[in-house]
Design an enzyme around this catalytic site. Sequence first.
Site, PDB file in Angstrom:
ATOM      1  CD1 TRP A 195      43.712  22.520  36.727  1.00 37.57           C
ATOM      2  CD2 TRP A 195      43.201  22.565  38.906  1.00 37.57           C
ATOM      3  NE1 TRP A 195      44.778  23.074  37.402  1.00 37.57           N
ATOM      4  CE2 TRP A 195      44.482  23.119  38.736  1.00 37.57           C
ATOM      5  CE3 TRP A 195      42.671  22.492  40.192  1.00 37.57           C
ATOM      6  CZ2 TRP A 195      45.240  23.591  39.800  1.00 37.57           C
ATOM      7  CZ3 TRP A 195      43.419  22.971  41.261  1.00 37.57           C
ATOM      8  CH2 TRP A 195      44.692  23.511  41.055  1.00 37.57           C
ATOM      9  CD  GLU A 215      51.348  40.086  35.893  1.00 34.57           C
ATOM     10  OE1 GLU A 215      51.166  39.543  36.995  1.00 34.57           O
ATOM     11  OE2 GLU A 215      50.787  39.707  34.855  1.00 34.57           O
ATOM     12  CG  HIS A 234      67.978  43.281  52.840  1.00 33.20           C
ATOM     13  ND1 HIS A 234      68.832  43.630  53.849  1.00 33.20           N
ATOM     14  CD2 HIS A 234      67.495  44.441  52.337  1.00 33.20           C
ATOM     15  CE1 HIS A 234      68.859  44.948  53.978  1.00 33.20           C
ATOM     16  NE2 HIS A 234      68.064  45.470  53.050  1.00 33.20           N
ATOM     17  CD  GLU A 287      50.792  33.027  35.355  1.00 31.81           C
ATOM     18  OE1 GLU A 287      49.772  32.856  36.031  1.00 31.81           O
ATOM     19  OE2 GLU A 287      50.912  33.993  34.571  1.00 31.81           O
ATOM     20  CE  LYS A 326      41.726  34.081  32.080  1.00 35.64           C
ATOM     21  NZ  LYS A 326      42.975  34.869  32.115  1.00 35.64           N
ATOM     22  CE  LYS A 370      50.719  37.391  32.740  1.00 39.14           C
ATOM     23  NZ  LYS A 370      50.402  36.994  34.079  1.00 39.14           N
ATOM     24  CG  ASN A 382      33.134  22.764  38.390  1.00 35.99           C
ATOM     25  OD1 ASN A 382      33.418  21.678  37.899  1.00 35.99           O
ATOM     26  ND2 ASN A 382      32.806  23.830  37.676  1.00 35.99           N
ATOM     27  N   GLY A 383      34.662  22.075  42.660  1.00 40.16           N
ATOM     28  CA  GLY A 383      34.801  22.439  44.065  1.00 40.16           C
ATOM     29  C   GLY A 383      35.356  21.269  44.862  1.00 40.16           C
ATOM     30  NE  ARG A 416      35.972  27.703  34.090  1.00 36.53           N
ATOM     31  CZ  ARG A 416      35.450  28.773  34.667  1.00 36.53           C
ATOM     32  NH1 ARG A 416      35.056  29.779  33.931  1.00 36.53           N
ATOM     33  NH2 ARG A 416      35.310  28.832  35.955  1.00 36.53           N
ATOM     34  CB  CYS A 452      36.229  21.632  37.422  1.00 37.26           C
ATOM     35  SG  CYS A 452      37.438  20.778  38.416  1.00 37.26           S
TER      36      CYS A 452
HETATM   37  C1  G6P Z   1      44.502  32.096  38.476  1.00 42.52           C
HETATM   38  C2  G6P Z   1      44.885  32.590  37.094  1.00 42.52           C
HETATM   39  C3  G6P Z   1      45.602  33.925  37.206  1.00 42.52           C
HETATM   40  C4  G6P Z   1      44.737  34.919  37.973  1.00 42.52           C
HETATM   41  C5  G6P Z   1      44.321  34.377  39.341  1.00 42.52           C
HETATM   42  C6  G6P Z   1      43.269  35.253  40.000  1.00 42.52           C
HETATM   43  O1  G6P Z   1      45.648  31.776  39.189  1.00 42.52           O
HETATM   44  O2  G6P Z   1      45.727  31.646  36.461  1.00 42.52           O
HETATM   45  O3  G6P Z   1      45.844  34.426  35.904  1.00 42.52           O
HETATM   46  O4  G6P Z   1      45.443  36.094  38.137  1.00 42.52           O
HETATM   47  O5  G6P Z   1      43.746  33.079  39.199  1.00 42.52           O
HETATM   48  O6  G6P Z   1      42.125  35.228  39.212  1.00 42.52           O
HETATM   49  P1  G6P Z   1      41.003  36.336  39.226  1.00 42.52           P
HETATM   50  O7  G6P Z   1      39.957  35.824  38.297  1.00 42.52           O
HETATM   51  O8  G6P Z   1      40.499  36.422  40.644  1.00 42.52           O
HETATM   52  O9  G6P Z   1      41.607  37.610  38.778  1.00 42.52           O
END
Ligand code: G6P
Length: 617
Positions: free
Chosen positions: A76, A485, A508, A492, A612, A489, A104-105, A27, A2
């Site tokens: 969001w 990672e 396993h 995502e 984000k 990606k 937000n929150g 975001r 948000c």
């Molecule tokens: C969200 C984002 C990710 C990020 C994660 C942690 O899930 O989509 O890209 O890695 O938060 O965010 P930070 O700001 O703590 O690195």
Amino acid sequence: MCGIVGVVSNPSAKDIVLTGLQRLEYRGYDSAGIATLNSSGSIELRRAVGKLQALVTETETNPLQSATTGIGHTRWATHGAPTTANAHPHIGHMGKHKLAVVHNGIIENYQELRAELGQLGATFHSQTDTETIPYVIATALERSAETLPQAVHAATQKFRGSFAFVVMQEDQPDVLTGTRRGAPLCVGVGEGANYLASDPLALAGLTSKFIFLEDDDIATITPKGVSILDGKGKPVDRPVKVLDLTTDLAGKNGFKHFMLKEIHEQPAVVSRLLQSYTNPVDLSPVLPLQGLNLAGITHINIIACGTAYYASLIGKHYIEQFARIPVNVEVASEFRYRNPPYQKGGLFIAVSQSGETADTLAALEHAKAAGQNILVFTNVTTSSMARAADAVVDLMAGREIAVASTKAFMAMSVALGLFALQLAGAKGQAAAEILEASRALRTLPAFLSSQIATTKPLEELTEKLLETGSMLYLGRGSLAPIAFEGALKIKEIAYIHAEAYASGEMKHGPIALVDKSLPVVNLATSTDGLFEKTVSNLKEVEARHGQIILVTDAEGIAKLDSASRDKMHLITVPTVPAFIAPMVFTVPLQLLAYLTATAKGTDVDQPRNLAKSVTVE
Ligand code: G6P
């Protein structure tokens, strides 16, 4: 996640709010709204589901009257689906007090509050926790509070959870009050006009002066200035920071997406880190760690979420290998709730691009309360985590706009590598090995540049992945986190289900999934002494007719038998020292996800459901 924008005393309030919301789009959000206070003192509300353009269209179809006070929000969804009724701002009134709120929150005790407020006559129109906020504040105003800040102070005593919110009161033009607990909120100090926002970027171009609120601060902005009460309701002064946000406003610079631009920025980010954090003469790392007693550190917890967690796993490899100190890496959401035991001499490291991720911040505060030394690696040095730390390493990646993190991941990996070397030096570990690793880092930007330019073999592969429903990623040693990672990606942004395993774990469980339809991405460098082990795992996939995609260097390819080689899709990377292999191997996996996503036509920079910066648990 948000976003919040608020403005007082600016005749372009509506446009400022909409522009601010547009800057916060990156975001991640699924609905948006705006409320303004028109010249007759009435609150006007417009909300819409989907992209911000839907809200802009709504304000064109149903124009708002001119106003100098406004608040806006990108939502969001957490409590309640993304619908117009659940979009913010939310309005609540008690007696003669009517308020609009953006938040937000999460207000965790909202069910209790709803029941309580319902008995007082409140009628709820949404499924959100947020809608309780204006009612609780209006009730305080109705009962005893004389001013809006006093009412907000009284209300926050009733809320459990984390929040940042801004309140606008009907018939009170040019006054906004905002507060925060756990989620970010800053004041933008302007000339004649003042602002509130969850992220300074929303206010870029309007002011360069910002006050970052502490938890439970209550800030009130008027045309005349800013007044702040602390958590006890006492007036307090907070420092004003000057930020230059001009580079943050730079667009895509000719690239189709921010993600691609950010992938291309990686060599420059690494060069900047090396220039800032290494001694040009002897190449030794010189991170700003004066707040820490490095020689006294006996063990380390590294805590992070998402991509930052995978970078932290690389950090563990470096620290244990070079400094010979045990490291525990854990996702923040688990760490914070298992009441971990702390020991003297422990260092707590939080790794976070935004410095605001709710779980990481909460874990940091837990460790801080237990007396641990706190080191933060972050891209935002004004963030809540940076302000709570004993030492901060600025990742210097520049603002990252694409939700899927690329350059921040690269910066985290390099900065953690430098930290490992500096710690190793402080611990008296072998100087020759440290120097060799430092020399390898110097070569990284050039290797990254050439790798970024190598897209052809990936483009060919992308075509094969368009109909793929599932993938497996495998890597060993310091390449295991890169497999994690890489799988993250492609999930995502290309929406392909992908699992990642340390290569040795494949037999396993995940081997049960291997058949001719399963692409298996394997990462193997010839320089870490583990290549033969990885080839054994490849053979296991080959025997079950899996589609092998091997990312390796020329020496690695030369070690394969030609029959196996012919069946594989090969992605060649340069032969590099093991210390920098994780970073070099990262690039083709970023590009593979990017190219597959663009071929599939997904929303690369703002993928569905993702945010984000995750400021709720
Ligand atoms: C969200 C984002 C990710 C990020 C994660 C942690 O899930 O989509 O890209 O890695 O938060 O965010 P930070 O700001 O703590 O690195």
